[in-house]
Design a protein around this motif. Sequence first.
Motif, short mmCIF file in Angstrom:
data_model
loop_
_atom_site.label_atom_id
_atom_site.label_comp_id
_atom_site.label_asym_id
_atom_site.label_seq_id
_atom_site.Cartn_x
_atom_site.Cartn_y
_atom_site.Cartn_z
N UNK B 86 59.49 -12.69 155.03
CA UNK B 86 60.87 -12.34 154.70
C UNK B 86 61.59 -11.78 155.91
N UNK B 87 62.86 -12.11 156.00
CA UNK B 87 63.66 -11.62 157.11
C UNK B 87 64.84 -10.86 156.53
N UNK B 88 64.95 -9.61 156.92
CA UNK B 88 66.01 -8.77 156.37
C UNK B 88 67.07 -8.56 157.44
N UNK B 89 68.03 -7.70 157.15
CA UNK B 89 68.97 -7.31 158.19
C UNK B 89 68.39 -6.09 158.87
N UNK B 97 69.15 -1.88 151.92
CA UNK B 97 68.88 -3.29 151.61
C UNK B 97 68.59 -3.49 150.14
#
Lengths: 264, 320
Positions: B86-89, B97
């Motif tokens: 997973x790629x978040x900010x 988030x």
Amino acid sequence: MTSGAARYFAMAQKELLELVRSFKLLWVPLVFVLLGIMQPVSMYYMPLILEKAGNMPVGSVIEIPMPLGAEVLAQTLQQFGTLGLLVLVLAGMGTVSAERNSGAAALILVKPVSSFSYIASKWTSLLLLAWGSLTAGYLSSWYYTSLLIGEVDASRVLGSLLVYGLWLSFALALTLLFSTLLRSPAAAAFSALGASAALSLLAGVFPKQAGWLPGSLSGFAYQIASSGSAGSDRFGWSLACTAAAIAGSLLLAGQSLKRSASVD
Amino acid sequence: MSVPLLEVNGLSKTFGSVQAVGGIDFLICEGRCVALLGPNGAGKTTTIRIIAGLLKQSAGTVGFVDGDHVGTGGNRAMIGYLPQAPSFYNWMTGLEYVVYAGRLCGLPRSHAVSRAKELLERVGLNAAAKRRIGSYSGGMKQRLGLAQALVHRPKLLVLDEPVSALDPIGRREVLELLQELKRETTVLFSTHVLPDAEELCDDVIIINKGAIALQGNIAEIRSRYRQPVIELELERDEPSLKWADAFAERHRSGTNVSSQTAGLIYDVSRQGASVRFSVTEVDAAREQLLGELAAEKVRVSRLQVGYTSLEDLFMKVVSL
């Protein structure tokens, strides 16, 4: 408030927070303010600069008529059209593609949100950045022009600001569209700048035939700043055409995102 | 009998000329933990992404079962999804988030905040809730991913390789968390690691080359496909190894010394100094083997009688 609107607001809020945290909301307006101040200041000191820097023979007299304030403002807009536009497009080029490339977009789009509100939230933040920067830069240019060179009517400033803002909005809609269609941020920036330049050129070379294109807006803005009116019956058409083109770009971006949400 | 929750029917997906998934059907029942098991490139991720709604299938349907009615599309509010990496900010904090994820799922702000705090506590991130996600470790990101997937109380939690990219510690953390979560919600996760599937799930769906190779309750499968095996550990001397090869060769060509052995032993495989015999009847086969070992003076260091593991089954199914 409907749930769709609530989600759009949540996303727009996130975009604004990102503008702040990435310092874009600081340095992009700063560039515009610098550009805006430089124009009147450098016009004011031009004789002095030439005298000091040019290889003039001793005793030569330089006589440069001081331009009108309105002309200086029009020149400021031209500065915004090159360097300012470049900075804005560079700031917005990765707005969709970077999130898609990293996979962050997939995690958002898998939630019950529509791709159109996603695009709309991005567009909101770009608009805020563009109009904020333009206003800050143009007003500081106006202030220094009135200090150093001469007064300019507020109505001319406001009119040219609005028309020019629309032009920048159009360029950013293109940036957003290309950022959605293309994977590479650099390619998006190049396409958006290329398309804007081509439209401007077209409107400049064929003012009669292509005067209704969005590309002629920047020319109209210079006209309004220097003479007070757009001076062409194609002005209205150009406004309408630009608005339609912006709406079209955003819809196309949303549609293409919807169809290829898988790409991450 | 458990209540069906999600029905997948004739699902297939082609990318250009490559068929990633070729018409698979399965049913996920409420409250079960289901593993989608398969080697790399089997079509696990493609299947998961179609279920999550990130990819459009070429044919077939995926739908939640509501009574007798199978819905189509509009699944996104019912699914919590966590991709493989997973790629978040990175500029957001963990709490921000999860709150954001909650608001995107339609929770009002105050609700989203309390739910996010509760979930971060749950996944053990409350100490790091106010830190930027950029500073999180892989295991923390995965746990944050679980928190954001659970924020809207989904009916089905869909996880793509939840532990594959983690180090042993992070893996342990996430597996333990999943162990708890599966008591509350239905879980579908993909993996190529068999022990993870055995540890967590109730049902397995083994897919290979885009088709279902085997599916069912894991305990049932284990007992149904369980077969006796005899494992020989040889000393690494030339004659013994030669004998093993010769035996395997004879077995393949069907010219075994005694015609009896041929029926008892149906598969022989050697890996280094250990030889495996898959047999139909342990006692008779053992007798035969011991006789031959003594006659050939093979140096055996260990002889073990046991049963095939799930891993053997997995290897057999996916190597077809």
